[in-house]
Design an enzyme around this catalytic site. Structure first.
Site, PDB file in Angstrom:
ATOM      1  N   ASP A 288       0.842  -1.016  -0.091  1.00 38.69           N
ATOM      2  CA  ASP A 288      -0.019  -0.036   0.067  1.00 38.69           C
ATOM      3  C   ASP A 288       0.766   1.310   0.056  1.00 38.69           C
ATOM      4  O   ASP A 288       2.262   1.089   0.276  1.00 38.69           O
ATOM      5  CB  ASP A 288      -1.005   0.039   1.240  1.00 38.69           C
TER       6      ASP A 288
HETATM    7  C1  BGC Z   1      -4.965   3.411  -0.104  1.00 39.70           C
HETATM    8  C2  BGC Z   1      -5.044   2.275  -1.092  1.00 39.70           C
HETATM    9  C3  BGC Z   1      -4.685   3.059  -2.317  1.00 39.70           C
HETATM   10  C4  BGC Z   1      -3.358   3.866  -2.379  1.00 39.70           C
HETATM   11  C5  BGC Z   1      -3.331   4.552  -3.587  1.00 39.70           C
HETATM   12  C6  BGC Z   1      -3.807   4.335  -0.190  1.00 39.70           C
HETATM   13  O1  BGC Z   1      -3.781   5.228   0.893  1.00 39.70           O
HETATM   14  O2  BGC Z   1      -5.019   2.629   1.073  1.00 39.70           O
HETATM   15  O3  BGC Z   1      -6.254   1.774  -1.196  1.00 39.70           O
HETATM   16  O4  BGC Z   1      -5.068   2.369  -3.565  1.00 39.70           O
HETATM   17  O5  BGC Z   1      -3.550   5.002  -1.357  1.00 39.70           O
HETATM   18  O6  BGC Z   1      -4.075   5.784  -3.884  1.00 39.70           O
END
Ligand code: BGC
Length: 779
Positions: A288
């Protein structure tokens, strides 16, 4: 002669570009192995250490000129001139990309959020939220939605959608529950797999996230989820396992949190032992965004790609030079990236149109939104609203400004125009009572606070607080209208969990409004409907006796109002069912005393003491009444269930289950049928029943029947024995239960399994350091 000239000119051009290339890179690329042509090992062997280190790290959040000039600082910018910086931005607003190495034919994978549809600089579609989609229980329809999302990703020249979200609805306060499907791993896994297959059918990738146990937002970056092996395997990993095995997602996204002491992105047991070894996963495992403490530990654990980058490469280079990280480990991670890079549109040089089928996609979004709405109550057939000449008084700010989705990365930032509930009703030909319309419109205009641009593009939109409706106002309006529709609206999203007061529970204003409106309308013999424009579970028990009908519309995407009108008018007969239980009160939820963990303001750990007893597994087993149970949902027609037959009452390899459903009402409709199994619990604690299959009927005309069949194989009988690290089907008596919900069992029959069956042995992994005191079903 002409042809000859063309050939000569082309050869000159090619050699000129080769010379130029050689100048730039100081090498003759004709001798270099090219991805897709040479074996992957040769491509890796031709990489410099700098390239290798930069490839296992994303290239940062370089977004393109427009976004970079929006007036705020974008983090994670690559160092000017670095390899990351040299990677081209093909699509403005993409949220991450991998390194490109042109001399080796390595192309970039460009990624965008998220689960309700692609969200970046171009116009896309806001689809219904995940919970709305799972409430359809219709894998074919979810596949169709996946195809639409994939079409937008591919036709805008992107490579991968950061979706679907597949965490379990452990607790109703989970701020991102709207991005997830269910409290049940089978429903979540099957719907998620359908979504992955649909998206990937368009030649683009997915990222099944957040792996694993990211079931809360409070301190998500540091909280340690302490969960038993059995609970992990049966509940929290199960949906991911189904998606990995059935739909081959291009990537898996490891979550922010820790699991039993090791952060997900540095968790060898999770990433390598379980995903790779036990499940045979062959995609890219990525992190993530901005998580994990130590990039070297991440790579060692089997995390292939650290997102969004781009700063970790220097640490990685140092680690290889000092011997802390073997180059072999680095190469292994790169191999997974390259293998999957070859699947991407950029690698295949897909000529995208920049013209996805937005109109068609919006129509499918509208259909799915409606099919996933759940009718909770419909006294005296208050719905559908057949008479279009009736005047509808619309109450609730959400009737005028409807929430189409949740906020954070699950929000679709450049979606098509929102059809609010009022617009949808007008489009459908209904008459709206003018005074209520006027008062609300003025109130919302005057009371909507200024937007914070930075937050608004992620869907954190400031809304006017709910307008109080006094008894007097309700009386005045009730005289002029024939019927009332009250919308209760909620929003939540990434980084924060919901609150009990004023969010899970209704606010005082909402309660008073429902009371004032229902009492005045009812006094005149007029009906009141409540529409729930929500992303997650709310309290319903204390007020549900007041209105005549209650419809959960969820957050149904940009076509919200049209989809609501389709259901209220009866154009579509409701067939959605709850993917998650609605408890009577928050304290009834089995995880309530362990959410969000301790200390509660910034929890370091959260103990999953409820174990496998999540949602209906708990409510049913411990006889705790719910307001609306898992699997529940009404239709404007009725269904009868009959003729249950099992191919045998002694289990050998499988049992075929057959039964019939009949539409015994007066209008056409669809029914979601659910197959539960009660398993013997002499050796191991078992929930009183578990969902093992489901299917949605075709549109049945009045009087029409459909035969439904399921196969029960040994896997449907399995439970996880932690001490043996094995999935075992216990010998004993099983009961097949066919239900319209988990509490409305229509047909049942028993069968026997003579001897235990060892289904499969897996690795010992993710063992908690201390015993977790799980609740037990000791009667
Ligand atoms: C989120 C993800 C997301 C990523 C990119 C993170 O903060 O938890 O679900 O895909 O950001 O935006």
């Amino acid at each position: 002669m002409k042809r000859f000239k063309i050939i000569i000119v082309s050869l000159c051009l090619i050699s000129a570009s080769l010379i130029l290339f050689e100048k730039v890179y100081g090498q003759d690329i004709s001798n270099l192995p090219q991805l897709g042509k040479a074996p992957i090992e040769e491509v890796i062997a031709a990489m410099t250490l700098e390239e290798k280190a930069a490839l296992v790290v994303g290239t940062g959040l370089k977004m393109g000129e427009k976004e970079n000039n929006m007036g705020f600082q974008i983090p994670n910018q690559p160092i000017p001139g670095s390899l990351a910086d040299q990677t081209k931005v093909y699509v403005s607003g993409a949220v991450g990309r991998t390194l490109e190495i042109p001399r080796l034919g390595v192309t970039t994978i460009e990624m965008v959020d998220g689960p309700a549809g692609p969200s970046f600089g171009s116009r896309t579609t806001a689809y219904p939220i995940a919970t709305n989609l799972s409430s359809t229980w219709d894998v074919d329809l979810v596949y169709e939605i996946g195809k639409c999302m994939g079409n937008e990703v591919s036709e805008y020249g992107l490579d991968l959608l950061l979706a679907p979200g597949m965490n379990i609805h452990r607790n109703p306060l989970g701020g991102r529950n709207f991005e997830y499907y269910s409290e049940d791993p089978l429903l979540s896994g099957k719907i998620g797999a359908a979504m992955v297959k649909g998206i990937q059918s368009q030649g683009v990738g997915t990222s099944v996230k957040h792996f694993v146990a990211n079931n809360q937002e409070t301190n998500r970056i540091a909280v340690d989820a302490l969960i038993s092996e059995r609970t992990l395997r049966e509940i929290y990993l199960k949906g991911f396992e189904i998606a990995v095995k059935e739909s081959d997602p291009w990537t898996l996204m490891a979550s922010y949190n820790s699991i039993n002491g090791a952060t997900a992105t540095e968790n060898f047991d999770l990433l390598t032992t379980i995903a790779r070894k036990d499940w045979g996963y062959e995609g890219i495992i990525m992190s993530d965004w901005d998580t994990g403490k130590d990039p070297v530990e991440q790579l060692k654990a089997g995390l292939n790609l650290i997102m969004p980058g781009p700063y970790q490469d220097t640490v990685i280079i140092q680690a290889v030079k000092s011997g802390k990280l073997s180059e072999e480990v680095l190469d292994k991670n790169i191999a997974w990236i390259l293998k999957n890079t070859m699947r991407s549109p950029k690698f295949k040089e897909y000529e995208y149109s920049n013209k996805p089928a937005l109109e068609k996609n919006a129509q499918i979004a509208r259909k799915a939104g409606a099919e996933g709405m759940v009718l909770l109550k419909n006294e005296d057939n208050a719905l559908p609203l057949k008479d279009k000449d009736q005047k509808i008084a619309l109450f609730g700010n959400g009737s005028y400004v409807t929430n189409v989705g949740g906020s954070g990365s699950g929000f679709v930032m450049r979606a098509g125009p929102t059809v609010n509930i009022i617009d949808g009703l007008i489009n459908a030909g209904y008459k709206i009572e003018e005074k209520s319309n006027q008062i609300y419109s003025d109130y919302i205009k005057e009371n909507t606070p200024k937007q914070n641009m930075m937050r608004a593009i992620r869907g954190f939109i400031n809304r006017a607080v709910e307008m109080p409706v006094s008894k007097e106002l309700a009386e005045t309006i009730s005289e002029k209208a024939d019927i009332a529709v009250i919308t209760i609206r909620r929003n939540s999203g990434e980084t924060a969990d919901r609150k009990i007061d004023g969010d899970f529970n209704l606010t005082e204003t909402e309660k008073n409004n429902i009371e004032n409106i229902t009492s005045t309308f009812h006094a005149l013999g007029k009906k009141v409907m409540v529409v729930l424009n929500i992303g997650g579970v709310i309290e319903t028990a204390s007020w549900k006796n007041l209105p005549d009908a209650i419809l959960i519309a969820w957050q149904p995407g940009q076509e919200a109002g049209n989809a609501v009108a389709d259901i209220l008018s009866g154009k579509i007969n409701p067939s959605g069912k709850l993917p998650t239980s609605f408890p009577i009160q928050y304290d009834d939820v089995p995880s309530a005393k362990n959410f969000p963990g301790t200390p509660s303001d910034k929890p370091e750990k959260v103990i999953y003491e409820e174990g496998i007893y999540v949602g209906y597994r708990y409510f049913n087993t411990f006889d705790v009444e719910t307001s609306y149970p898992f699997g529940y949902g009404l239709s404007y027609t009725g269904f009868s269930y009959s003729d249950l037959k099992l191919s045998s009452t002694n289990f050998r390899n499988e049992i075929k289950v057959n039964f019939k459903i009949t539409n015994n009402g007066s209008i056409a409709g669809k029914e979601v049928v659910q197959l539960y199994i009660t398993a013997p619990d002499k050796q191991l604690d078992k929930p009183s029943k578990e969902l093992k299959g489901f299917s949605k009927s075709k549109l049945l005309q009045p009087g029409e029947s459909q035969s439904v069949s399921f196969i029960i194989d040994a896997k449907k009988l399995e439970s996880f024995y932690s001490e043996k690290s094995s999935w075992i089907a216990d010998a004993g008596e099983y009961t097949v239960k066919i239900g319209a919900s988990c509490e409305d069992i229509k047909l049942s029959q028993k069968f026997n399994l003579k001897d235990d069956i060892l289904i499969r042995k897996v690795s010992k992994a993710l063992t908690p350091k201390a015993t977790i005191n799980e609740i037990k079903n000791i009667k």
